[in-house]
Design a protein around this motif. Structure first.
Motif, short mmCIF file in Angstrom:
data_model
loop_
_atom_site.label_atom_id
_atom_site.label_comp_id
_atom_site.label_asym_id
_atom_site.label_seq_id
_atom_site.Cartn_x
_atom_site.Cartn_y
_atom_site.Cartn_z
N ARG A 178 9.53 12.21 1.11
CA ARG A 178 8.08 12.04 1.19
C ARG A 178 7.81 11.03 2.30
NH1 ARG A 178 4.02 10.56 -3.73
NH2 ARG A 178 4.27 12.79 -4.12
N VAL A 179 6.83 11.33 3.15
CA VAL A 179 6.43 10.44 4.24
C VAL A 179 4.97 10.06 4.03
CG1 VAL A 179 6.13 10.20 6.73
CG2 VAL A 179 8.07 11.51 5.83
N ALA A 180 4.68 8.78 4.14
CA ALA A 180 3.31 8.30 3.98
C ALA A 180 2.97 7.33 5.10
CB ALA A 180 3.13 7.62 2.62
N GLU A 240 0.83 -1.21 0.00
CA GLU A 240 0.00 0.00 0.00
C GLU A 240 0.87 1.26 0.00
OE1 GLU A 240 -3.37 2.48 0.11
OE2 GLU A 240 -3.10 0.39 -0.47
N LEU A 241 1.91 1.27 0.81
CA LEU A 241 2.75 2.47 0.90
C LEU A 241 3.51 2.73 -0.39
CD1 LEU A 241 4.07 2.05 4.54
CD2 LEU A 241 2.59 3.89 3.69
N GLU A 242 3.85 1.67 -1.11
CA GLU A 242 4.61 1.87 -2.35
C GLU A 242 3.81 2.61 -3.41
OE1 GLU A 242 8.09 -0.57 -4.61
OE2 GLU A 242 6.37 -1.73 -3.91
N THR A 243 2.49 2.63 -3.28
CA THR A 243 1.68 3.39 -4.23
C THR A 243 1.96 4.88 -4.11
OG1 THR A 243 -0.22 3.61 -2.73
CG2 THR A 243 -0.14 1.65 -4.11
N HIS A 244 2.58 5.31 -3.01
CA HIS A 244 2.90 6.73 -2.79
C HIS A 244 4.36 7.05 -3.10
CE1 HIS A 244 -1.04 7.37 -1.09
NE2 HIS A 244 -0.84 6.41 -0.18
N SER A 261 -4.45 4.64 3.40
CA SER A 261 -3.15 5.30 3.41
C SER A 261 -3.30 6.77 3.04
CB SER A 261 -2.19 4.61 2.44
OG SER A 261 -2.66 4.70 1.11
N SER A 262 -2.27 7.54 3.38
CA SER A 262 -2.25 8.96 3.06
C SER A 262 -0.83 9.47 3.06
CB SER A 262 -3.09 9.75 4.08
OG SER A 262 -2.53 9.63 5.38
#
Length: 273
Positions: free
Chosen positions: A81-83, A39-43, A71-72
């Motif tokens: 970048r932090v998600a 999920e985080l890799e999408t950001h 996620s955000s």
């Protein structure tokens, strides 16, 4: 080997491969970490950004039930970048993670002290296209697929070729590293009576992403008292060291995990080639 999750209508469902050694009604931390990394890799802003720090809080068991991911982006900049991401079940957050993406750039000039490390790797590649059961090494003993091989007080290492995380989707280098990072509890806390600690978190720091499908993890340090353990492991591939994994763990002495019994229950091969 099959995948760890299927995906349909925005929800993820675990397969038998994702089940925890602690309870059949819960998911293993490895699978949880891999799914949160997915999920985080999408950001990720682009391929020039490295997921330099990935931290997961495993404060509630993730149930063997359908999963919703949320996620955000917390902070967005030219170099960082932090998600954040969370696993939600029954409208409750069961586990959460954060990633810090840093832009790759040139190394500064000068020499810095670095420790010499002996990072063991099996002579025969573990590079099956569908993934492979892990290899384990204790002290000076040979690599083996035997899940009973770690019942000793020696330094542990594991060598992995993780199959697809999500059915029909090739696993990414970041997902692979995140999945393996939770095995820090295994290589650092596996002793003469099995695995007696359950980790409540994992932090993986990376200077680069892994190359190829093989990924090693070697116990680096273990400190414990009062039923609380802090352990670190070195993450590496055939090109060398790429990061460090750290966990905090609680004693679970009344439910020590016998890895051989778990492997048998899951029908994992004990001595596959």
């Amino acid at each position: 080997m099959a995948a760890f999750f299927t995906h349909e209508n925005g929800r993820f469902t675990a397969t038998r491969m994702a089940v925890s050694a602690w309870s059949s009604g819960q998911l293993a931390g490895t699978a949880v970490c891999g799914l949160l990394a997915h999920e985080l890799e999408t950001h990720r802003p682009g391929t020039d950004f490295v997921p330099a720090r990935f931290t997961v809080d495993l404060f509630s068991p993730v149930l063997n039930e359908p999963i919703e991911l949320r996620s955000s982006i917390v902070r967005d900049g030219n170099r960082i970048r932090v998600a954040d991401a969370a696993i939600v079940q029954h409208d409750r957050v069961r586990a959460r993670a954060t990633v810090q993406f840093l832009v790759a750039t040139a190394e500064p000039p000068g020499r810095i002290w670095q420790p010499a490390r002996d990072l063991p790797a099996p002579a025969t590649p573990l590079d099956g296209p569908e993934g492979s059961p892990p290899l384990f090494k204790s002290g000076s003993f040979d690599w083996t697929h035997d899940f009973a091989s770690g019942v000793n007080p020696h330094r542990k290492a594991a060598w992995n070729n993780v199959p697809s995380l999500i059915e029909g989707v090739p696993i990414t280098p970041f997902e692979r590293a995140a999945f393996v990072s939770d095995s820090t509890n295994l290589v650092c806390n596996w002793g003469t009576e099995g695995v007696g600690y359950i980790n409540t978190d994992v932090t993986m720091t990376l200077s680069r992403l892994p190359e190829g499908v093989e990924l090693g993890l070697q116990a680096r340090d273990h400190v414990s008292s009062n039923g609380i353990a802090v352990s670190t492991a070195t993450l590496y591939d055939r090109s060398g060291e790429l990061g460090v994994c750290t966990i905090t763990a609680l004693s679970n002495a009344r439910r020590q995990v016998d890895m051989a019994a778990f492997a048998e229950a899951q029908a994992f091969p004990a001595s596959a080639n």
